[in-house]
Design a protein around this motif. Structure first.
Motif, PDB file in Angstrom:
ATOM      1  N   CYS A   1     -10.531  -5.333 -30.740  1.00  0.00           N
ATOM      2  CA  CYS A   1     -10.853  -3.994 -30.428  1.00  0.00           C
ATOM      3  C   CYS A   1      -9.875  -2.947 -30.860  1.00  0.00           C
ATOM      4  O   CYS A   1     -10.355  -1.764 -31.010  1.00  0.00           O
ATOM      5  N   GLY A   2      -8.819  -3.423 -31.061  1.00  0.00           N
ATOM      6  CA  GLY A   2      -7.464  -2.131 -31.760  1.00  0.00           C
ATOM      7  C   GLY A   2      -6.608  -1.936 -30.529  1.00  0.00           C
ATOM      8  O   GLY A   2      -5.703  -0.950 -30.991  1.00  0.00           O
ATOM      9  N   LYS A   3      -6.690  -2.598 -29.525  1.00  0.00           N
ATOM     10  CA  LYS A   3      -5.626  -2.282 -28.551  1.00  0.00           C
ATOM     11  C   LYS A   3      -4.319  -2.385 -28.819  1.00  0.00           C
ATOM     12  O   LYS A   3      -3.356  -1.621 -28.497  1.00  0.00           O
ATOM     13  N   THR A   4      -3.952  -3.335 -29.689  1.00  0.00           N
ATOM     14  CA  THR A   4      -2.482  -3.608 -30.048  1.00  0.00           C
ATOM     15  C   THR A   4      -2.225  -2.950 -31.402  1.00  0.00           C
ATOM     16  O   THR A   4      -0.861  -2.234 -31.520  1.00  0.00           O
ATOM     17  N   THR A   5      -2.870  -2.601 -32.272  1.00  0.00           N
ATOM     18  CA  THR A   5      -2.622  -1.819 -33.454  1.00  0.00           C
ATOM     19  C   THR A   5      -3.062  -0.299 -33.828  1.00  0.00           C
ATOM     20  O   THR A   5      -2.431   0.469 -34.108  1.00  0.00           O
ATOM     21  N   GLN A   6      -4.222  -0.266 -33.208  1.00  0.00           N
ATOM     22  CA  GLN A   6      -4.899   1.339 -33.267  1.00  0.00           C
ATOM     23  C   GLN A   6      -4.673   2.249 -32.070  1.00  0.00           C
ATOM     24  O   GLN A   6      -4.158   3.276 -32.361  1.00  0.00           O
ATOM     25  N   ILE A   7      -4.585   2.049 -30.805  1.00  0.00           N
ATOM     26  CA  ILE A   7      -4.421   2.803 -29.789  1.00  0.00           C
ATOM     27  C   ILE A   7      -2.746   3.239 -29.737  1.00  0.00           C
ATOM     28  O   ILE A   7      -2.707   4.444 -29.589  1.00  0.00           O
ATOM     29  N   PRO A   8      -1.777   2.351 -30.160  1.00  0.00           N
ATOM     30  CA  PRO A   8      -0.644   2.971 -29.977  1.00  0.00           C
ATOM     31  C   PRO A   8      -0.256   4.112 -31.240  1.00  0.00           C
ATOM     32  O   PRO A   8       0.344   4.894 -31.240  1.00  0.00           O
ATOM     33  N   GLN A   9      -1.015   3.842 -32.386  1.00  0.00           N
ATOM     34  CA  GLN A   9      -0.909   4.666 -33.541  1.00  0.00           C
ATOM     35  C   GLN A   9      -1.767   6.077 -32.947  1.00  0.00           C
ATOM     36  O   GLN A   9      -1.010   7.139 -33.324  1.00  0.00           O
ATOM     37  N   TYR A  10      -2.702   5.914 -32.255  1.00  0.00           N
ATOM     38  CA  TYR A  10      -3.177   7.397 -31.697  1.00  0.00           C
ATOM     39  C   TYR A  10      -2.295   7.943 -30.909  1.00  0.00           C
ATOM     40  O   TYR A  10      -2.132   9.305 -31.063  1.00  0.00           O
ATOM     41  N   ILE A  11      -1.743   7.223 -29.894  1.00  0.00           N
ATOM     42  CA  ILE A  11      -0.752   7.785 -29.074  1.00  0.00           C
ATOM     43  C   ILE A  11       0.460   8.534 -29.706  1.00  0.00           C
ATOM     44  O   ILE A  11       0.751   9.686 -29.486  1.00  0.00           O
ATOM     45  N   LEU A  12       0.975   7.812 -30.606  1.00  0.00           N
ATOM     46  CA  LEU A  12       2.020   8.176 -31.497  1.00  0.00           C
ATOM     47  C   LEU A  12       1.692   9.464 -32.206  1.00  0.00           C
ATOM     48  O   LEU A  12       2.544  10.378 -32.608  1.00  0.00           O
ATOM     49  N   GLU A  13       0.394   9.506 -32.931  1.00  0.00           N
ATOM     50  CA  GLU A  13       0.037  10.831 -33.473  1.00  0.00           C
ATOM     51  C   GLU A  13      -0.051  11.849 -32.647  1.00  0.00           C
ATOM     52  O   GLU A  13       0.370  12.939 -33.055  1.00  0.00           O
ATOM     53  N   ALA A  14      -0.640  11.808 -31.487  1.00  0.00           N
ATOM     54  CA  ALA A  14      -0.723  12.786 -30.537  1.00  0.00           C
ATOM     55  C   ALA A  14       0.602  13.304 -30.049  1.00  0.00           C
ATOM     56  O   ALA A  14       0.662  14.621 -29.743  1.00  0.00           O
ATOM     57  N   ASN A  15       1.527  12.537 -29.854  1.00  0.00           N
ATOM     58  CA  ASN A  15       2.891  12.873 -29.145  1.00  0.00           C
ATOM     59  C   ASN A  15       3.981  12.157 -30.045  1.00  0.00           C
ATOM     60  O   ASN A  15       4.933  11.363 -29.741  1.00  0.00           O
ATOM     61  N   PRO A  16       4.366  12.668 -31.204  1.00  0.00           N
ATOM     62  CA  PRO A  16       5.181  11.990 -31.942  1.00  0.00           C
ATOM     63  C   PRO A  16       6.539  12.084 -31.622  1.00  0.00           C
ATOM     64  O   PRO A  16       7.400  11.298 -31.984  1.00  0.00           O
ATOM     65  N   LYS A  17       7.215  13.268 -31.007  1.00  0.00           N
ATOM     66  CA  LYS A  17       8.415  13.396 -30.533  1.00  0.00           C
ATOM     67  C   LYS A  17       8.653  12.709 -29.187  1.00  0.00           C
ATOM     68  O   LYS A  17       9.690  12.541 -28.944  1.00  0.00           O
ATOM     69  N   THR A  18       7.695  12.462 -28.305  1.00  0.00           N
ATOM     70  CA  THR A  18       7.795  11.927 -26.961  1.00  0.00           C
ATOM     71  C   THR A  18       7.487  10.681 -26.618  1.00  0.00           C
ATOM     72  O   THR A  18       7.730  10.128 -25.504  1.00  0.00           O
TER      73      THR A  18
ATOM     74  N   SER B   1      17.197  10.938 -12.711  1.00  0.00           N
ATOM     75  CA  SER B   1      16.073   9.895 -12.884  1.00  0.00           C
ATOM     76  C   SER B   1      14.937  10.605 -13.767  1.00  0.00           C
ATOM     77  O   SER B   1      14.572  11.790 -13.410  1.00  0.00           O
ATOM     78  N   THR B   2      14.399   9.832 -14.496  1.00  0.00           N
ATOM     79  CA  THR B   2      13.278  10.181 -15.039  1.00  0.00           C
ATOM     80  C   THR B   2      11.935   9.358 -14.852  1.00  0.00           C
ATOM     81  O   THR B   2      12.137   8.268 -14.391  1.00  0.00           O
ATOM     82  N   SER B   3      10.760  10.010 -15.077  1.00  0.00           N
ATOM     83  CA  SER B   3       9.666   9.223 -14.690  1.00  0.00           C
ATOM     84  C   SER B   3       8.813   9.552 -15.678  1.00  0.00           C
ATOM     85  O   SER B   3       8.638  10.632 -16.257  1.00  0.00           O
ATOM     86  N   GLY B   4       7.793   8.607 -15.990  1.00  0.00           N
ATOM     87  CA  GLY B   4       6.665   8.952 -17.126  1.00  0.00           C
ATOM     88  C   GLY B   4       5.595   8.150 -16.733  1.00  0.00           C
ATOM     89  O   GLY B   4       5.329   7.634 -15.820  1.00  0.00           O
ATOM     90  N   GLN B   5       4.460   8.377 -17.603  1.00  0.00           N
ATOM     91  CA  GLN B   5       3.097   7.914 -17.114  1.00  0.00           C
ATOM     92  C   GLN B   5       3.082   6.416 -17.850  1.00  0.00           C
ATOM     93  O   GLN B   5       3.804   6.374 -19.028  1.00  0.00           O
ATOM     94  N   VAL B   6       2.492   5.661 -17.112  1.00  0.00           N
ATOM     95  CA  VAL B   6       2.195   4.201 -17.803  1.00  0.00           C
ATOM     96  C   VAL B   6       0.929   4.067 -17.916  1.00  0.00           C
ATOM     97  O   VAL B   6       0.328   4.085 -16.827  1.00  0.00           O
ATOM     98  N   THR B   7       0.596   3.459 -18.947  1.00  0.00           N
ATOM     99  CA  THR B   7      -1.064   2.981 -18.883  1.00  0.00           C
ATOM    100  C   THR B   7      -1.252   1.753 -19.558  1.00  0.00           C
ATOM    101  O   THR B   7      -0.506   1.169 -20.462  1.00  0.00           O
ATOM    102  N   LEU B   8      -2.082   0.746 -18.969  1.00  0.00           N
ATOM    103  CA  LEU B   8      -2.009  -0.472 -19.272  1.00  0.00           C
ATOM    104  C   LEU B   8      -3.601  -0.551 -19.810  1.00  0.00           C
ATOM    105  O   LEU B   8      -4.502  -0.050 -19.399  1.00  0.00           O
TER     106      LEU B   8
END
Length: 80
Positions: free
Chosen positions: A15-32, A1-8
């Motif tokens: 404000c960019g919550k739909t288009t900008q924030i996901p891109q910041y997360i992908l850039e910081a963690n592109p593989k995971t 079983s795996t677990s991960g962090q969930v952020t709401l």
């Protein structure tokens, strides 16, 4: 079983919550990073996916890191 962090994320319209924030997360963690953006309608989901894909320099959803699934219709790639 795996677990991960969930952020709401909540915020004002535009404000960019739909288009900008996901891109910041992908850039910081592109593989995971795995990101789900929930939208109430098919048009909203496909439109957001198209916009984010273009902003990331991808042709369209399903050709790279951005994809979507809506009621049996999907545009996914191995990197999505």
């Amino acid at each position: 079983s795996t677990s991960g962090q969930v952020t709401l994320v909540t915020g004002e319209t535009g404000c960019g919550k739909t288009t900008q924030i996901p891109q910041y997360i992908l850039e910081a963690n592109p593989k995971t990073a795995k990101i789900i953006v929930a939208q109430p309608r098919r048009l909203a989901a496909t439109g957001v996916a198209s916009r984010v894909a273009l902003e990331r320099g991808e042709r369209s959803p399903g050709t790279g890191s951005v994809g979507y699934v809506v009621r049996g219709d999907s545009r996914l790639h191995a990197d999505t």
